[in-house]
Design a protein around this motif. Structure first.
Motif, mmCIF file in Angstrom:
data_model
loop_
_atom_site.group_PDB
_atom_site.id
_atom_site.type_symbol
_atom_site.label_atom_id
_atom_site.label_comp_id
_atom_site.label_asym_id
_atom_site.label_seq_id
_atom_site.Cartn_x
_atom_site.Cartn_y
_atom_site.Cartn_z
ATOM 1 N N THR A 42 0.648 -1.250 -0.119
ATOM 2 C CA THR A 42 -0.005 -0.041 -0.008
ATOM 3 C C THR A 42 0.791 1.198 0.008
ATOM 4 O O THR A 42 2.103 1.235 0.325
ATOM 5 N N GLN A 235 -4.471 10.634 -6.816
ATOM 6 C CA GLN A 235 -6.143 10.166 -6.829
ATOM 7 C C GLN A 235 -7.044 11.327 -6.382
ATOM 8 O O GLN A 235 -8.379 10.998 -6.580
ATOM 9 N N ASP A 355 -4.195 5.028 3.848
ATOM 10 C CA ASP A 355 -4.481 3.538 3.870
ATOM 11 C C ASP A 355 -6.059 3.267 4.502
ATOM 12 O O ASP A 355 -6.272 2.228 4.428
ATOM 13 N N SER A 356 -6.540 4.491 5.073
ATOM 14 C CA SER A 356 -7.714 4.473 5.806
ATOM 15 C C SER A 356 -8.881 4.697 4.702
ATOM 16 O O SER A 356 -8.650 4.889 3.593
ATOM 17 N N THR A 357 -10.060 4.604 5.405
ATOM 18 C CA THR A 357 -11.213 4.999 4.537
ATOM 19 C C THR A 357 -11.286 6.357 4.068
ATOM 20 O O THR A 357 -12.063 6.923 3.292
ATOM 21 N N LEU A 358 -10.432 7.229 4.894
ATOM 22 C CA LEU A 358 -10.548 8.751 4.744
ATOM 23 C C LEU A 358 -9.742 8.925 3.544
ATOM 24 O O LEU A 358 -10.079 9.823 2.440
ATOM 25 N N GLY A 359 -8.609 8.115 3.106
ATOM 26 C CA GLY A 359 -7.994 8.096 1.724
ATOM 27 C C GLY A 359 -7.170 9.512 1.672
ATOM 28 O O GLY A 359 -6.821 10.434 2.562
#
Length: 397
Positions: A42, A235, A355-359
């Motif tokens: 990641t 991203q 790497d979290s859902t926050l991005g």
């Protein structure tokens, strides 16, 4: 300009060495996504390579510096560059994450001692009147690394693979080492060793400890964003990977401008500079959080971030030197460790967030959190300093 006022070739060779080392430190930001894709890890795990390098400086740098103080300095510099070359060749031929991690630690061990000992050698190569400029000239290599080395390394990594980037960095190290061997004279051995215990009493000064804390808290935001600018650009802002080269050049020019502005403002009013630039950096990060999805606005905001973030460096350094006059070399070394502890924390924070859902979109906001606490700490410390100066002045009347 008289010959005595010219900067000798040997100092430029030290600048080249600093450029190579600085490129090795920061180039991971430009090839972060390439490394992650290649090793099937990641972006956050790739970011741990930033943390490993920084912690090698924080922990290993001072220990190596104390041990190497007894040896002839030219040979020490050559040995350190040899270790630097080995670390980058190990990175170039790494086939897995663990091997690359070890290579970053090996390379990181060289940076603190080289900059510290190299600065001493630079001052010995010129007249006393040029000593400050000689040190500044050497450290210009670190700034140039952000303007030229990191973008060039990113371009090479995108075109030919990230392993090639480390081969080029190692080749720069070989060139610098050969030039040092040819041009820099042997240095006189130290006749006496400094009393380490007496120097360590410097850290009883609460103002110095507070100054080092200001460096850590105020600087974390830089690497949290800069270390992960690649995933944010790709991203969130929607840039392709090849565009990262010119984005890094743009930010690099911002760092150069910021370093100059920060120095001038610190000379004018250190207290105001210490408070003003962190506030500006926090604001720039919040703006980045808002405008990152807007492709045309992202480069402008990133450039401004580069300016206001690097403008923090001279005021932070000056505050440490102000309270570290009893042992300025040790104080300066401690501040290098403080900056790199902040780099390590920034790498960890950015890695967790990306790497979290926050991005990646949350990276700028995360980068602003600890500097906000740092700004409150700065206001508190400067208020204390102001009261102590007032009380001292009243006592003398």
């Amino acid at each position: 300009m008289s010959r005595s006022q010219q900067m000798p070739l040997q100092v430029w060779i030290l600048t080249l060495s600093a450029f190579a080392i600085g490129t090795a430190e920061f180039v991971i930001a430009g090839i972060l996504t390439d490394v992650a894709d290649s090793l099937s890890i990641t972006a956050g795990q790739a970011g741990n390579l930033i943390t490993a390098y920084a912690m090698a400086i924080v922990i290993g740098g001072p220990i190596l510096s104390l041990w190497l103080a007894r040896f002839e300095k030219r040979n020490v510099l050559l040995g350190l560059m040899g270790l630097f070359i080995a670390g980058n060749l190990l990175a170039a031929f790494s086939s897995n994450y663990a091997m690359l991690m070890v290579s970053r630690i090996v390379s990181g061990l060289t940076q603190g001692p080289f900059y510290g000992i190299g600065a001493v050698v630079a001052t010995r190569l010129v007249d006393d009147t040029l000593a400050g400029r000689a040190v500044g000239q050497m450290f210009a290599g670190l700034t140039l690394a952000n303007v030229l080395g990191v973008p060039a390394g990113a371009f090479i990594g995108h075109q030919f693979g990230w392993n090639t980037t480390f081969i080029i960095v190692a080749m720069l190290g070989v060139l610098a080492t050969f030039a040092m061997w040819l041009a820099i004279p042997r240095q006189p051995r130290p006749e006496t060793h400094a009393d380490i215990r007496s120097q360590l009493t410097l850290f009883r000064d609460k103002n110095l400890l507070a100054s080092l804390a200001i460096t850590v808290l105020g600087w974390v935001g830089f690497m949290t964003f800069y270390g992960y600018v690649a995933p944010v650009a790709e991203q969130v802002a929607g840039y392709d990977r090849s565009s990262l080269t010119w984005l890094l050049v743009l930010i690099g020019f911002g760092l150069v401008l910021g370093n100059s502005l920060g120095g001038k403002s610190a000379d004018t009013n250190l207290s105001q500079a210490l408070k003003g630039w962190p506030a500006a950096m926090i604001l720039s990060l919040l703006v980045l959080g808002v405008v990152s999805p807007i492709q045309w606005a992202f480069p402008i905001a990133a450039f401004v971030f580069g300016v206001v973030s690097f403008a923090n460096v001279p005021p932070m350094q000056m505050r440490v030197m102000k309270y570290g006059q009893a042992a300025p070399e040790l104080a300066a070394t401690a501040n290098i460790s403080a900056f790199n502890l902040a780099n390590a924390l920034g790498g960890i924070i950015g890695g967790v967030v990306v790497d979290s859902t926050l991005g990646a979109a949350f990276i700028p906001y995360a980068a602003a959190l600890i500097p906000t606490l740092g700004l409150m700490f700065i206001f508190m410390q400067e208020r204390k300093s102001g009261r102590s100066v007032t009380q001292t002045a009243s006592a003398t009347h």
